[in-house]
Design a protein around this motif. Structure first.
Motif, short mmCIF file in Angstrom:
data_model
loop_
_atom_site.label_atom_id
_atom_site.label_comp_id
_atom_site.label_asym_id
_atom_site.label_seq_id
_atom_site.Cartn_x
_atom_site.Cartn_y
_atom_site.Cartn_z
N LYS B 45 0.29 -5.70 0.82
CA LYS B 45 -1.18 -5.68 0.77
C LYS B 45 -1.67 -5.34 -0.64
CE LYS B 45 -1.35 -2.37 3.81
NZ LYS B 45 0.07 -2.12 4.01
N ASP B 167 -8.31 -0.78 -2.50
CA ASP B 167 -6.94 -0.62 -2.01
C ASP B 167 -6.79 0.75 -1.34
OD1 ASP B 167 -4.31 -0.75 -1.41
OD2 ASP B 167 -3.58 -0.95 -3.48
N VAL B 198 -8.43 -3.22 1.67
CA VAL B 198 -7.21 -2.87 2.39
C VAL B 198 -7.47 -1.53 3.04
CG1 VAL B 198 -4.76 -2.31 2.22
CG2 VAL B 198 -5.73 -4.12 0.77
#
Ligand SMILES: Nc1ncnc2c1ncn2[C@@H]1O[C@H](COP(=O)(O)OP(=O)(O)OP(=O)(O)O)[C@@H](O)[C@H]1O
Ligand SMILES: [Mg+2]
Lengths: 489, 249
Positions: B45, B167, B198
């Motif tokens: 990811k 992230d 994410v």
């Protein structure tokens, strides 16, 4: 009399010779001897000496001015006068004297040098201008024990390493254990503290010590010696026949009129004046000058060291392979060789191509050296900054230059500040090595004072204290800035 | 306008040595859309997100930003395009040697050549928006994790980006600070910011995401509306994974 070359000097000599060869071979070797002509054209006779060897040559303070005086200096003055030129005196370590004339730093070297067979291979010598003879110094308290050389059987005898005295004591005194040291001042100290029983030394030097120190006595060596190997002569670069011949004329006169007796007597007078007041305070100007030079060298070298260090560190992070390779080779090479060799190389080796004064040579060598260490420290500092910092800056669109300037380097410098501080402190201490090429830093001045006062320990103690004051002050300053940076994040 | 493609990824693959982390990734992010990316640890990811602004160079495939393939531009153009994409990291990555306001002003001044007073105005406005105006002159180390992450969001917004990449912005935070960061992101989404996030915060995903992408084994194995994907996953790996995160909550 004094030392032979050390291994290190020979390395430098080889390097210097290689330099000289490449330079000379491009100009074609000129067989013509222009040594005398050059001195006359210049109007100056440049001599080198190591002024820590009374009564041959030593430094005094005459009417508030530092001067090098002694028998050898009077001999050189007479030579210069006979040639109708001015005498220029350069001073440096005894070890470096012969290298200095070989590399053209001076026209002649004088300093109680024995024209031994080994030395004759690398330089030319004048006629012998003085033969001193050998003797031993002992403690006054031992006069009854060591009435003559015969009593020295099995004794502990000291002598300067690599000198004639050293070899003679080994060969001619039965069962003696011979201890070598570098400086005659150290040897006298060893004698006075009974680490050795007797000290093999030149007669004029011994006489000077006895005159100035009632706790010492002299006994004659009784050696029968070849005059050629014990006398003092002036050294010249090989092939300087015209200059040697001219100088020999002066030496003939010196011998005919026995001028050296007069010179020695004059030197003795200086020594009397000079040793009346041996308190360290009396010599504060010497120490002050030493501190001044040590600080000057340290500041200049720190500045250029950091500059070189930053450039090298950035080269290590360059995309160009050859730049990285260059920086790595440089750093590894500098870190893999002693600073002493680098100092000698810059002064003598590079000196063959361009004549750089000793002080500048010292600064260049110390800066180049420090640069390599600073580069490694900075590189470590850059690596110590978290990878996320680079990513954050890149994601914001900052250029590589801005990334380094605003994000990485400020953090790196904060991380490495203590390590950099250590580097600056060791630079102050290690800069002392420049004394070997005659830069009047604290160590050099310390040796002058020791030779001057016949006091072995006190000048060392003063110098130690001065070094400590300098490094301690720097530590405080660095801590202050470290505290400030801690505050900022 | 709603249909304008901001990001388009075609056959993206990324290898580290012989280790192929991303195998064949395809996807489109339209203007104003919020995409949440979920998947097990090590699925790639972060690597995917970093390929979107080329912090990581793809091994093959295209990453188009507003029609320009980023894998085919030179360093200078890349820097120009990058400034239009904001990124927020799990570990905040604020510059510790600068104050909060300096963190915000650095890129506008250095990259956009904004005047200092203008940058100051923009920065103060954004700090106000994330509720940290009074911390302008503090150093990051004196802030809590939640506050640092809000500053990091403001710093990315200061460049006025067209898309924001997040992230795992809340996974390094103490639980009581997660809310304040999600709230800021929530508002941002509602104002119409295009976002790729994410995250494993299901509540957030359900509320604001237009689509959730499930990533594993180097592929996007399933993509769907959040409610569908969380409540009724089709893919076996996705089922398994969602079961696990529901248990953990
Ligand atoms: N620079 C790199 N060099 C080599 N391998 C890497 C590198 N970056 C990531 N990897 C590997 O790629 C794989 C995917 O990493 P990535 O960080 O993208 O996973 P992730 O899905 O974000 O996981 P997490 O949920 O733990 O953050 C991991 O196995 C990791 O070890
Ligand atoms: Mg990750």
């Amino acid at each position: 009399m004094k030392k032979n070359f050390k291994a290190i000097i020979q390395i430098i000599l080889m390097a210097a010779a290689m330099f000289a060869l490449t330079v000379v071979s491009t100009n074609h070797v000129s067989a013509a001897d222009t040594s005398l002509q050059r001195v006359k054209q210049r109007g100056e006779l440049i001599m080198v000496t190591s002024p820590d060897y009374p009564p041959y040559e030593f430094q005094v303070n005459k009417h508030g001015k530092d001067q090098i005086v002694g028998m050898d200096i009077d001999v050189a003055k007479k030579v210069a006068k006979d040639l109708h030129v001015k005498l220029v005196i350069k001073s440096m370590n005894f070890d470096s004297l012969l290298v200095a004339i070989q590399t053209g730093k001076a026209d002649m070297a004088i300093g109680g040098i024995n024209p031994t067979a080994a030395r004759r291979q690398s330089v030319d010598f004048s006629k012998i201008y003085y033969t001193g003879g050998q003797s031993f110094l002992i403690n006054s308290s031992d006069v009854n024990k060591y009435k003559s050389v015969k009593n020295l059987k099995g004794a502990k005898i000291g002598a300067q390493t690599g000198t004639l005295q050293y070899g003679l004591a080994k060969k001619r005194i039965p069962n003696a254990s011979v201890k070598g040291m570098d400086k005659s001042t150290d040897l006298v100290l060893a004698l006075k503290t009974h680490k050795i029983d007797a000290l093999g030394i030149e007669k004029p030097s011994a006489e000077a010590y006895v005159k100035n120190d009632p706790s010492l006595k002299m006994i004659p060596s009784g050696y029968s010696l070849n005059k050629n190997e014990t006398g003092a002569a002036i050294a010249f670069k090989k092939g300087s026949t015209s200059l040697v011949n001219a100088v020999n004329k002066s030496i003939d006169q010196i011998k005919a009129k026995d001028l050296t007796s007069q010179y020695l007597a004059d030197a003795g007078k200086y020594m009397k004046v000079n040793t009346v007041n041996t308190s360290m305070f009396h010599y504060w100007k010497y120490f002050a000058k030493g501190v001044e030079y040590t600080i000057l060298i340290s500041i200049v070298s720190t500045f250029f060291g950091v500059l070189i260090g930053v450039v090298l560190a950035l080269m290590r992070f360059s995309k160009q392979k050859w730049l990285r390779g260059l920086a790595i080779s440089y750093t590894e090479f500098i870190r893999g060789t002693p600073l002493m060799v680098q100092v000698l190389f810059v002064y003598f080796g590079i000196g063959v191509v361009v004549n750089i004064p000793a002080l500048i040579s010292g600064m260049i060598a110390v800066s180049l050296n420090s640069g390599a260490y600073v580069a490694e420290i900075i590189r470590g500092g850059i690596n110590s900054v978290a990878k996320g910092q680079t990513e954050a800056a890149e994601s914001l669109g900052l250029s590589k230059g801005d990334l380094m300037r605003f994000v990485i380097l400020p953090q790196a410098f904060k991380n490495i500040w203590p390590a950099l501080g250590n580097e600056f402190i060791s630079l102050i201490k290690e800069s002392s090595i420049v004394s070997i090429i005659g830069v009047t830093d604290l160590i050099y001045q310390l040796n002058i004072v020791r030779a001057d006062t016949y006091r072995g320990v006190m000048p060392i103690f003063v110098a130690m204290l001065l070094y400590f004051i300098m490094t301690f002050a720097l530590t405080r300053v660095l801590n202050h800035f470290e505290g400030k940076m801690k505050h900022a994040g | 306008m709603q249909d304008k493609k901001i990001l388009e990824v075609n056959h993206l693959s990324k290898k580290f040595g012989n280790n192929e982390i991303l195998k064949d990734i395809n996807g489109t992010v339209k203007s104003g859309e919020v995409i949440c990316v979920i998947g097990p640890s090590g699925a790639g990811k972060s690597t995917f997100l970093r390929c979107l602004n080329l912090l990581e160079k793809p091994t093959a495939g295209e990453v188009k930003f507003e029609g320009t393939d980023l894998t085919n531009v030179d360093e200078k153009q890349l820097i120009n395009l990058r400034e239009r994409m904001g990124m927020v990291f799990q570990s905040f990555n604020l510059f510790p040697n600068m104050t909060v306001i300096e963190n915000l002003k650095l890129a506008p001044i250095r990259v956009k050549h904004m005047k200092d007073d203008e940058a100051q105005k923009v920065a103060m406005h954004l700090l106000d928006r994330v509720g940290l105006a009074e911390k302008a002159n503090a150093y990051p180390s004196s802030l809590s994790g939640g506050q640092q992450q809000r500053v990091a969001i403001a710093r990315a917004l200061a460049m006025n980006p067209e898309v924001m990449l997040f992230d795992e912005p809340t996974s390094a935070l103490d639980p009581e600070m997660v809310g304040e960061v999600l709230e800021v992101m929530n508002e941002l989404a509602k104002e119409g910011m295009t976002m790729v996030v994410v995250t494993h915060e299901m509540g957030f995903a359900k509320e604001v995401a237009d689509e959730v992408w499930f990533m594993a084994d180097g592929y996007i194995l399933e993509r769907n509306k959040p409610v569908e994907l969380f409540d009724n996953p089709q893919n076996e790996r996705a089922k398994d994974f969602i079961g696990k995160i529901i248990q953990n909550v």
